[in-house]
Design a protein around this motif. Structure first.
Motif, mmCIF file in Angstrom:
data_model
loop_
_atom_site.group_PDB
_atom_site.id
_atom_site.type_symbol
_atom_site.label_atom_id
_atom_site.label_comp_id
_atom_site.label_asym_id
_atom_site.label_seq_id
_atom_site.Cartn_x
_atom_site.Cartn_y
_atom_site.Cartn_z
ATOM 1 N N LEU A 128 -4.961 0.329 -8.140
ATOM 2 C CA LEU A 128 -6.006 -0.134 -7.223
ATOM 3 C C LEU A 128 -6.334 -1.607 -7.452
ATOM 4 O O LEU A 128 -6.600 -2.343 -6.500
ATOM 5 C CB LEU A 128 -7.261 0.724 -7.359
ATOM 6 C CG LEU A 128 -7.173 2.098 -6.700
ATOM 7 C CD1 LEU A 128 -8.418 2.931 -7.049
ATOM 8 C CD2 LEU A 128 -7.019 1.981 -5.200
ATOM 9 N N THR A 129 -6.308 -2.032 -8.703
ATOM 10 C CA THR A 129 -6.548 -3.442 -9.011
ATOM 11 C C THR A 129 -5.494 -4.312 -8.338
ATOM 12 O O THR A 129 -5.813 -5.352 -7.744
ATOM 13 C CB THR A 129 -6.537 -3.669 -10.532
ATOM 14 O OG1 THR A 129 -7.549 -2.859 -11.124
ATOM 15 C CG2 THR A 129 -6.788 -5.124 -10.882
ATOM 16 N N GLY A 130 -4.234 -3.898 -8.418
ATOM 17 C CA GLY A 130 -3.161 -4.631 -7.747
ATOM 18 C C GLY A 130 -3.346 -4.664 -6.242
ATOM 19 O O GLY A 130 -3.150 -5.700 -5.603
ATOM 20 N N LEU A 131 -3.737 -3.541 -5.665
ATOM 21 C CA LEU A 131 -3.949 -3.491 -4.215
ATOM 22 C C LEU A 131 -5.129 -4.354 -3.781
ATOM 23 O O LEU A 131 -5.068 -5.011 -2.737
ATOM 24 C CB LEU A 131 -4.159 -2.053 -3.756
ATOM 25 C CG LEU A 131 -2.901 -1.195 -3.702
ATOM 26 C CD1 LEU A 131 -3.259 0.249 -3.372
ATOM 27 C CD2 LEU A 131 -1.900 -1.750 -2.697
ATOM 28 N N VAL A 132 -6.197 -4.361 -4.568
ATOM 29 C CA VAL A 132 -7.339 -5.223 -4.243
ATOM 30 C C VAL A 132 -6.897 -6.679 -4.230
ATOM 31 O O VAL A 132 -7.240 -7.438 -3.322
ATOM 32 C CB VAL A 132 -8.506 -4.992 -5.231
ATOM 33 C CG1 VAL A 132 -9.548 -6.093 -5.126
ATOM 34 C CG2 VAL A 132 -9.141 -3.629 -4.988
ATOM 35 N N LEU A 187 0.833 -1.207 0.000
ATOM 36 C CA LEU A 187 0.000 0.000 0.000
ATOM 37 C C LEU A 187 0.866 1.254 0.000
ATOM 38 O O LEU A 187 0.644 2.177 -0.795
ATOM 39 C CB LEU A 187 -0.926 -0.010 1.217
ATOM 40 C CG LEU A 187 -1.804 1.225 1.409
ATOM 41 C CD1 LEU A 187 -2.769 1.388 0.245
ATOM 42 C CD2 LEU A 187 -2.568 1.117 2.724
ATOM 43 N N GLY A 188 1.870 1.286 0.873
ATOM 44 C CA GLY A 188 2.757 2.447 0.938
ATOM 45 C C GLY A 188 3.541 2.653 -0.347
ATOM 46 O O GLY A 188 3.675 3.779 -0.843
ATOM 47 N N GLY A 189 4.057 1.579 -0.899
ATOM 48 C CA GLY A 189 4.820 1.681 -2.138
ATOM 49 C C GLY A 189 3.959 2.126 -3.313
ATOM 50 O O GLY A 189 4.392 2.929 -4.149
ATOM 51 N N THR A 190 2.741 1.626 -3.360
ATOM 52 C CA THR A 190 1.822 2.022 -4.430
ATOM 53 C C THR A 190 1.457 3.492 -4.297
ATOM 54 O O THR A 190 1.436 4.232 -5.287
ATOM 55 C CB THR A 190 0.554 1.140 -4.401
ATOM 56 O OG1 THR A 190 0.952 -0.221 -4.568
ATOM 57 C CG2 THR A 190 -0.409 1.520 -5.502
ATOM 58 N N ALA A 191 1.167 3.922 -3.079
ATOM 59 C CA ALA A 191 0.822 5.332 -2.858
ATOM 60 C C ALA A 191 1.992 6.238 -3.220
ATOM 61 O O ALA A 191 1.810 7.253 -3.912
ATOM 62 C CB ALA A 191 0.403 5.549 -1.403
ATOM 63 N N LEU A 192 3.192 5.861 -2.793
ATOM 64 C CA LEU A 192 4.373 6.652 -3.125
ATOM 65 C C LEU A 192 4.597 6.684 -4.637
ATOM 66 O O LEU A 192 4.866 7.741 -5.214
ATOM 67 C CB LEU A 192 5.612 6.078 -2.424
ATOM 68 C CG LEU A 192 6.933 6.753 -2.760
ATOM 69 C CD1 LEU A 192 6.932 8.208 -2.282
ATOM 70 C CD2 LEU A 192 8.089 5.992 -2.134
ATOM 71 N N GLY A 193 4.456 5.542 -5.273
ATOM 72 C CA GLY A 193 4.618 5.481 -6.728
ATOM 73 C C GLY A 193 3.612 6.354 -7.460
ATOM 74 O O GLY A 193 3.954 7.036 -8.430
ATOM 75 N N PHE A 194 2.366 6.367 -6.978
ATOM 76 C CA PHE A 194 1.347 7.189 -7.629
ATOM 77 C C PHE A 194 1.647 8.670 -7.445
ATOM 78 O O PHE A 194 1.512 9.460 -8.384
ATOM 79 C CB PHE A 194 -0.052 6.858 -7.108
ATOM 80 C CG PHE A 194 -1.126 7.583 -7.849
ATOM 81 C CD1 PHE A 194 -1.527 7.171 -9.111
ATOM 82 C CD2 PHE A 194 -1.729 8.714 -7.305
ATOM 83 C CE1 PHE A 194 -2.500 7.852 -9.806
ATOM 84 C CE2 PHE A 194 -2.708 9.401 -7.998
ATOM 85 C CZ PHE A 194 -3.100 8.963 -9.260
ATOM 86 N N GLY A 254 5.163 13.488 -13.630
ATOM 87 C CA GLY A 254 4.719 13.352 -15.011
ATOM 88 C C GLY A 254 3.656 14.328 -15.441
ATOM 89 O O GLY A 254 3.421 14.501 -16.622
ATOM 90 N N HIS A 255 2.996 14.963 -14.503
ATOM 91 C CA HIS A 255 1.878 15.865 -14.798
ATOM 92 C C HIS A 255 0.940 15.245 -15.839
ATOM 93 O O HIS A 255 0.718 15.813 -16.903
ATOM 94 C CB HIS A 255 2.394 17.224 -15.283
ATOM 95 C CG HIS A 255 3.332 17.874 -14.311
ATOM 96 N ND1 HIS A 255 2.918 18.341 -13.093
ATOM 97 C CD2 HIS A 255 4.667 18.111 -14.385
ATOM 98 C CE1 HIS A 255 3.960 18.859 -12.452
ATOM 99 N NE2 HIS A 255 5.032 18.727 -13.211
ATOM 100 N N PRO A 256 0.402 14.052 -15.509
ATOM 101 C CA PRO A 256 -0.433 13.352 -16.489
ATOM 102 C C PRO A 256 -1.799 14.014 -16.654
ATOM 103 O O PRO A 256 -2.272 14.721 -15.765
ATOM 104 C CB PRO A 256 -0.592 11.965 -15.869
ATOM 105 C CG PRO A 256 -0.504 12.212 -14.407
ATOM 106 C CD PRO A 256 0.485 13.341 -14.249
ATOM 107 N N GLY A 257 -2.399 13.737 -17.783
ATOM 108 C CA GLY A 257 -3.765 14.193 -18.018
ATOM 109 C C GLY A 257 -4.725 13.370 -17.178
ATOM 110 O O GLY A 257 -4.352 12.341 -16.597
ATOM 111 N N PRO A 258 -5.977 13.789 -17.117
ATOM 112 C CA PRO A 258 -6.940 13.093 -16.247
ATOM 113 C C PRO A 258 -7.185 11.640 -16.657
ATOM 114 O O PRO A 258 -7.372 10.783 -15.794
ATOM 115 C CB PRO A 258 -8.209 13.932 -16.353
ATOM 116 C CG PRO A 258 -8.030 14.796 -17.549
ATOM 117 C CD PRO A 258 -6.568 14.954 -17.769
ATOM 118 N N GLY A 287 -6.379 5.960 -15.420
ATOM 119 C CA GLY A 287 -5.977 4.618 -15.847
ATOM 120 C C GLY A 287 -4.911 4.029 -14.934
ATOM 121 O O GLY A 287 -4.997 2.861 -14.529
ATOM 122 N N VAL A 288 -3.918 4.826 -14.591
ATOM 123 C CA VAL A 288 -2.855 4.364 -13.693
ATOM 124 C C VAL A 288 -3.431 4.085 -12.304
ATOM 125 O O VAL A 288 -3.100 3.073 -11.676
ATOM 126 C CB VAL A 288 -1.698 5.384 -13.646
ATOM 127 C CG1 VAL A 288 -0.719 5.059 -12.533
ATOM 128 C CG2 VAL A 288 -0.976 5.434 -14.989
#
Length: 141
Positions: free
Chosen positions: A130-134, A101-108, A115-119, A124-125
């Motif tokens: 979230l799928t991986g965390l579930v 959970l911590g690693g995923t949150a940090l990665g996000f 990256g300043h990604p679009g919405p 999608g990311v």
């Protein structure tokens, strides 16, 4: 014939996976297992690279190529209990779940800030993470 597979029976007449794997594929599995171990040990020191999934893959590869290396990995002082728990029950310890959970949150957060990604990309990311965390949190502990 030289190309025929031998089917060695282990305890209780169970066919060993290694015995049913062709010779060339055993070599491929051995190389993959060594690469996965290397990635797993690198991941033990880098916070953004996972360790356990690579070692699970390495153990699966060694089960098809090298019983000695598989045993070494399963008996490893630090990683052996995690790998045995996964193999026996598909279990992930609570501490590993929290680290995921911590690693995923940090990665996000790093993805979002760096990256300043679009919405749509951000959604999608986030959905993929979230799928991986579930999956991780629905495994037994």
């Amino acid at each position: 014939m030289a190309d025929e597979q031998s089917f060695d029976e282990g305890a209780a007449g169970v066919v060993e996976p290694r015995a049913t794997t062709p010779r060339m594929m055993r070599g491929v599995f051995l190389v993959l297992g060594v690469c996965f171990v290397a990635l797993g040990f690198i991941g033990a020191f880098l916070p953004v690279l996972p360790t356990t999934p690579f070692l699970i893959l390495a153990a699966a590869c060694f089960a098809r190529s090298s019983p000695r290396l598989e045993n070494w990995l399963l008996q490893h002082q630090r990683f052996g209990p995690l790998l045995r728990g996964w193999r026996e029950r598909g279990a992930i310890p609570p501490k590993a779940k929290l680290m995921a959970l911590g690693g995923t949150a940090l990665g996000f957060v790093l993805f979002w800030l760096g990256g300043h990604p679009g919405p749509w990309l951000m959604a999608g990311v986030a959905l993929l993470m979230l799928t991986g965390l579930v999956y991780v949190f629905t495994r037994p502990s």
